[in-house]
Design an enzyme around this catalytic site. Structure first.
Site, PDB file in Angstrom:
ATOM      1  N   ALA A  52     -27.189  11.833 -21.885  1.00  0.00           N
ATOM      2  CA  ALA A  52     -26.380  11.803 -20.667  1.00  0.00           C
ATOM      3  C   ALA A  52     -26.732  10.592 -19.818  1.00  0.00           C
ATOM      4  CB  ALA A  52     -26.607  13.100 -19.880  1.00  0.00           C
ATOM      5  N   GLY A 109       7.037   6.642 -39.845  1.00  0.00           N
ATOM      6  CA  GLY A 109       8.208   7.114 -39.103  1.00  0.00           C
ATOM      7  C   GLY A 109       7.844   8.327 -38.262  1.00  0.00           C
ATOM      8  N   ARG A 165       7.849   8.254 -49.988  1.00  0.00           N
ATOM      9  CA  ARG A 165       8.987   8.445 -49.072  1.00  0.00           C
ATOM     10  C   ARG A 165      10.151   7.513 -49.421  1.00  0.00           C
ATOM     11  NH1 ARG A 165      11.391  11.843 -45.408  1.00  0.00           N
ATOM     12  NH2 ARG A 165      12.407  10.668 -43.747  1.00  0.00           N
ATOM     13  N   LEU A 206       4.841   3.065 -40.029  1.00  0.00           N
ATOM     14  CA  LEU A 206       5.324   3.168 -41.413  1.00  0.00           C
ATOM     15  C   LEU A 206       5.559   4.627 -41.832  1.00  0.00           C
ATOM     16  CD1 LEU A 206       3.172   0.358 -43.079  1.00  0.00           C
ATOM     17  CD2 LEU A 206       5.631   0.308 -42.598  1.00  0.00           C
ATOM     18  N   GLU A 233     -26.519   1.687 -31.899  1.00  0.00           N
ATOM     19  CA  GLU A 233     -25.487   2.563 -31.337  1.00  0.00           C
ATOM     20  C   GLU A 233     -24.111   1.906 -31.429  1.00  0.00           C
ATOM     21  OE1 GLU A 233     -28.768   4.424 -28.298  1.00  0.00           O
ATOM     22  OE2 GLU A 233     -26.949   3.594 -27.421  1.00  0.00           O
ATOM     23  N   THR A 253     -20.828  13.784 -24.808  1.00  0.00           N
ATOM     24  CA  THR A 253     -20.532  14.238 -26.166  1.00  0.00           C
ATOM     25  C   THR A 253     -21.565  15.284 -26.589  1.00  0.00           C
ATOM     26  OG1 THR A 253     -19.628  12.073 -26.693  1.00  0.00           O
ATOM     27  CG2 THR A 253     -20.287  13.430 -28.559  1.00  0.00           C
ATOM     28  N   GLU A 309     -14.552  -4.566 -22.959  1.00  0.00           N
ATOM     29  CA  GLU A 309     -14.708  -5.652 -21.973  1.00  0.00           C
ATOM     30  C   GLU A 309     -16.204  -5.926 -21.753  1.00  0.00           C
ATOM     31  OE1 GLU A 309     -12.618  -2.922 -21.361  1.00  0.00           O
ATOM     32  OE2 GLU A 309     -10.997  -4.126 -22.192  1.00  0.00           O
ATOM     33  N   GLY A 328     -20.369   4.332 -15.127  1.00  0.00           N
ATOM     34  CA  GLY A 328     -20.185   4.325 -16.574  1.00  0.00           C
ATOM     35  C   GLY A 328     -20.661   2.992 -17.121  1.00  0.00           C
ATOM     36  N   GLY A 368     -19.955   1.662 -24.365  1.00  0.00           N
ATOM     37  CA  GLY A 368     -19.762   0.380 -23.687  1.00  0.00           C
ATOM     38  C   GLY A 368     -18.340  -0.068 -23.968  1.00  0.00           C
TER      39      GLY A 368
HETATM   40  C1  LIG Z   1     -14.795  10.922 -25.312  1.00  0.00           C
HETATM   41  C2  LIG Z   1     -15.921  10.269 -24.580  1.00  0.00           C
HETATM   42  C3  LIG Z   1     -17.229  10.521 -24.978  1.00  0.00           C
HETATM   43  C4  LIG Z   1     -18.297   9.953 -24.266  1.00  0.00           C
HETATM   44  N1  LIG Z   1     -19.590  10.281 -24.602  1.00  0.00           N
HETATM   45  C5  LIG Z   1     -20.600   9.888 -23.788  1.00  0.00           C
HETATM   46  C6  LIG Z   1     -21.940  10.369 -23.998  1.00  0.00           C
HETATM   47  O1  LIG Z   1     -22.204  11.118 -24.930  1.00  0.00           O
HETATM   48  N2  LIG Z   1     -22.895   9.992 -23.115  1.00  0.00           N
HETATM   49  C7  LIG Z   1     -22.643   9.165 -22.063  1.00  0.00           C
HETATM   50  O2  LIG Z   1     -23.559   8.859 -21.320  1.00  0.00           O
HETATM   51  N3  LIG Z   1     -21.392   8.673 -21.843  1.00  0.00           N
HETATM   52  C8  LIG Z   1     -20.373   9.028 -22.681  1.00  0.00           C
HETATM   53  N4  LIG Z   1     -19.095   8.572 -22.454  1.00  0.00           N
HETATM   54  C9  LIG Z   1     -18.858   7.688 -21.313  1.00  0.00           C
HETATM   55  C10 LIG Z   1     -18.513   6.271 -21.713  1.00  0.00           C
HETATM   56  O3  LIG Z   1     -19.624   5.616 -22.227  1.00  0.00           O
HETATM   57  C11 LIG Z   1     -17.922   5.585 -20.471  1.00  0.00           C
HETATM   58  O4  LIG Z   1     -16.641   6.176 -20.237  1.00  0.00           O
HETATM   59  C12 LIG Z   1     -17.781   4.084 -20.627  1.00  0.00           C
HETATM   60  O5  LIG Z   1     -19.036   3.468 -20.696  1.00  0.00           O
HETATM   61  C13 LIG Z   1     -16.963   3.447 -19.493  1.00  0.00           C
HETATM   62  O6  LIG Z   1     -17.415   3.865 -18.259  1.00  0.00           O
HETATM   63  P1  LIG Z   1     -16.357   4.403 -17.173  1.00  0.00           P
HETATM   64  O7  LIG Z   1     -15.573   5.481 -17.842  1.00  0.00           O
HETATM   65  O8  LIG Z   1     -17.110   4.778 -15.961  1.00  0.00           O
HETATM   66  O9  LIG Z   1     -15.394   3.205 -16.895  1.00  0.00           O
HETATM   67  P2  LIG Z   1     -15.623   2.071 -15.783  1.00  0.00           P
HETATM   68  O10 LIG Z   1     -17.000   1.551 -15.896  1.00  0.00           O
HETATM   69  O11 LIG Z   1     -15.181   2.604 -14.461  1.00  0.00           O
HETATM   70  O12 LIG Z   1     -14.613   0.955 -16.270  1.00  0.00           O
HETATM   71  C14 LIG Z   1     -13.229   0.886 -15.856  1.00  0.00           C
HETATM   72  C15 LIG Z   1     -12.649  -0.422 -16.380  1.00  0.00           C
HETATM   73  O13 LIG Z   1     -13.348  -1.523 -15.794  1.00  0.00           O
HETATM   74  C16 LIG Z   1     -13.761  -2.394 -16.808  1.00  0.00           C
HETATM   75  N5  LIG Z   1     -15.009  -3.052 -16.414  1.00  0.00           N
HETATM   76  C17 LIG Z   1     -16.143  -2.483 -15.963  1.00  0.00           C
HETATM   77  N6  LIG Z   1     -17.077  -3.409 -15.744  1.00  0.00           N
HETATM   78  C18 LIG Z   1     -16.540  -4.593 -16.085  1.00  0.00           C
HETATM   79  C19 LIG Z   1     -17.018  -5.939 -16.096  1.00  0.00           C
HETATM   80  N7  LIG Z   1     -18.265  -6.245 -15.723  1.00  0.00           N
HETATM   81  N8  LIG Z   1     -16.176  -6.919 -16.504  1.00  0.00           N
HETATM   82  C20 LIG Z   1     -14.919  -6.628 -16.898  1.00  0.00           C
HETATM   83  N9  LIG Z   1     -14.415  -5.378 -16.896  1.00  0.00           N
HETATM   84  C21 LIG Z   1     -15.212  -4.374 -16.527  1.00  0.00           C
HETATM   85  C22 LIG Z   1     -13.979  -1.493 -18.017  1.00  0.00           C
HETATM   86  O14 LIG Z   1     -13.990  -2.242 -19.225  1.00  0.00           O
HETATM   87  C23 LIG Z   1     -12.789  -0.574 -17.893  1.00  0.00           C
HETATM   88  O15 LIG Z   1     -11.669  -1.191 -18.449  1.00  0.00           O
HETATM   89  C24 LIG Z   1     -18.033   9.078 -23.180  1.00  0.00           C
HETATM   90  C25 LIG Z   1     -16.710   8.802 -22.821  1.00  0.00           C
HETATM   91  C26 LIG Z   1     -15.668   9.397 -23.491  1.00  0.00           C
HETATM   92  C27 LIG Z   1     -14.269   9.121 -23.037  1.00  0.00           C
END
Ligand SMILES: Cc1cc2nc3c(=O)[nH]c(=O)nc-3n(C[C@H](O)[C@H](O)[C@H](O)COP(=O)(O)OP(=O)(O)OC[C@H]3O[C@@H](n4cnc5c(N)ncnc54)[C@H](O)[C@@H]3O)c2cc1C
Length: 387
Positions: free
Chosen positions: A125, A344, A273, A342, A247, A163, A372, A132, A369
């Site tokens: 976590a 459809g 098909r 492909l 990772e 996850t 971006e 994020g 990560g």
């Molecule tokens: C199905 C799923 C499973 C996951 N599992 C885990 C898990 O097990 N453990 C865990 O800890 N996390 C988990 N995550 C979280 C995941 O790692 C984050 O969603 C991800 O790192 C992006 O963080 P955020 O969602 O806060 O997006 P944000 O950080 O808010 O990003 C929003 C947008 O801003 C862009 N952005 C951010 N910073 C920059 C920058 N410096 N330059 C350019 N663009 C930027 C991003 O690319 C994105 O397009 C999971 C997410 C999902 C959807």
């Protein structure tokens, strides 16, 4: 096609046996698990009983001391089959290695054998509702306290998108042990289900990965024994950074396998098909499209395999792993989108694996990560000045 040279006959025999396990223990149930939003716990215990959990951990901790290629095989088979609800990869190759690398002897003995049996399911976590990509902004705190029960960290905060989070018995939690010190005040804690104040929130409703239990976690004055600190105090960020290449590669490995599977499903479909009296495969558009996709997937596979070989020699740097993560997950999305076309209308129907692959693929560009962030890492390694 370029022959893959990574795997030995033993790895391929393992592939056959794991594939049989998937056919018997996962395939018949996966659609039901998608409906209910999580996989049955039993599939973890069965994997444990068959030696498919924590294989790369040392034997004294319940593993098989296997090399990482066995895990690569497992990831490829899960991706190929579309078994996106199965969280073995995160458990085996993210959570367990943290404990192996940074854990004390007592922690390894307590957790790894239980994880190898499938009695304990692991999660990690990091992400929070407001942190994020920017993990330095983590707000969860774990402050060292002392009372009549001894030293403990008082953990407060919440995590999201975790996850295996709903099933998890053991969660590696990223928290600030020295909130004023930023990244240098971050530590990892081993938090167990049942610790008072630790609550699992609702399973999150996702666009794809329907059978994967992704949850919110809440920590409200959780007393985490000081002995549950994982790795050195305030060095959690360093540990996180050290584990990144592997990772990220795991996402690239799954993406390459899934892209190839999508092409294979589509090949079978377009040959069968008929439209306007001829197989869809006979149209030049289909032939060229599939030729283009196969070329790109071949290029991706060669790059992924080279990265895996470097990783096995401990020579894979984070920027190169980030290239693999971003490029191959982007490609996966493109390949699957073209393949849906492909198929459809059938490509939009849930009972077709290509439709499920379409929704499952999208998150590959976001988690682990975002792509971006991968480009940021690559640009920094190139020496380009940032913000
Ligand atoms: C199905 C799923 C499973 C996951 N599992 C885990 C898990 O097990 N453990 C865990 O800890 N996390 C988990 N995550 C979280 C995941 O790692 C984050 O969603 C991800 O790192 C992006 O963080 P955020 O969602 O806060 O997006 P944000 O950080 O808010 O990003 C929003 C947008 O801003 C862009 N952005 C951010 N910073 C920059 C920058 N410096 N330059 C350019 N663009 C930027 C991003 O690319 C994105 O397009 C999971 C997410 C999902 C959807």
């Amino acid at each position: 096609m370029i022959e893959r040279t990574l795997f030995s006959p033993e790895h391929e025999a393992f592939r056959d046996s794991f594939r049989r396990f998937c056919d018997k223990e996962i395939a018949p149930f996966h659609a039901d698990w998608e409906e209910q939003g999580y996989v049955d716990r039993e599939v973890w215990r069965k994997a444990g009983a068959n030696g498919f959990l924590c294989m790369t951990m040392p034997e004294q901790y319940g593993g098989a001391g296997a090399d990482r290629l066995y895990s690569v095989v497992q990831m490829e088979e899960l991706a190929r089959g579309g078994y996106s609800g199965i969280g073995y990869g995160l458990h085996n190759e993210i959570v367990a290695p943290y404990i192996e690398h940074y854990g004390t002897e007592a922690q390894k003995q307590k957790y790894l054998p239980a994880m190898a049996r499938g009695d304990m399911i692991g999660a990690i976590a990091m992400s929070e509702p407001a942190a994020g990509s920017d993990l330095q902004g983590v707000k969860s705190t774990a402050l060292l306290k002392h009372d009549e029960t001894g030293d403990h960290y008082l953990l407060n905060g919440s995590k999201t998108f975790i996850t295996n989070g709903w099933h998890a018995d053991l969660v590696i939690v990223v928290a600030k042990t020295d909130p004023a010190a930023g990244a240098k005040g971050t530590s990892l804690l081993l938090v167990e289900r049942g610790m008072p104040g630790f609550e699992t929130g609702k399973r999150l409703k996702k666009v794809g990965l329907k059978a994967q239990d992704t949850a919110e976690l809440f920590f409200n004055d959780v007393k985490v024994p000081a002995a549950n600190l994982l790795g050195p105090l305030n060095r959690g960020f360093v540990s996180l950074m050290e584990q990144l290449p592997w990772e990220r590669m795991q996402i690239a490995i799954g993406a390459a396998a899934k892209s190839q599977a999508a092409i294979d499903w589509t090949m079978a479909y377009v040959k069968d098909r008929k439209v306007f009296g001829q197989a869809v495969a006979q149209y030049q558009n289909t032939r060229f499209k599939l030729a283009e996709l196969q070329t790109q997937v071949q290029i991706a596979q060669v790059f992924v395999d080279k990265c895996i070989a470097l990783l096995l020699e401990d020579k894979l740097d984070t920027a190169t792993a980030s290239m693999a993560k971003y490029w191959v997950s982007d490609l996966e999305n493109k390949v699957i989108d073209e393949c849906v076309q492909l198929f459809g209308g059938y490509g939009y129907m849930w009972e077709y694996p290509i439709a499920r692959a379409f929704v499952d693929a999208r998150v590959q560009r976001i988690y682990g990560g975002t792509n971006e962030i991968m480009k940021e890492v690559i640009a920094r390694a190139m020496g380009l000045p940032g913000r």
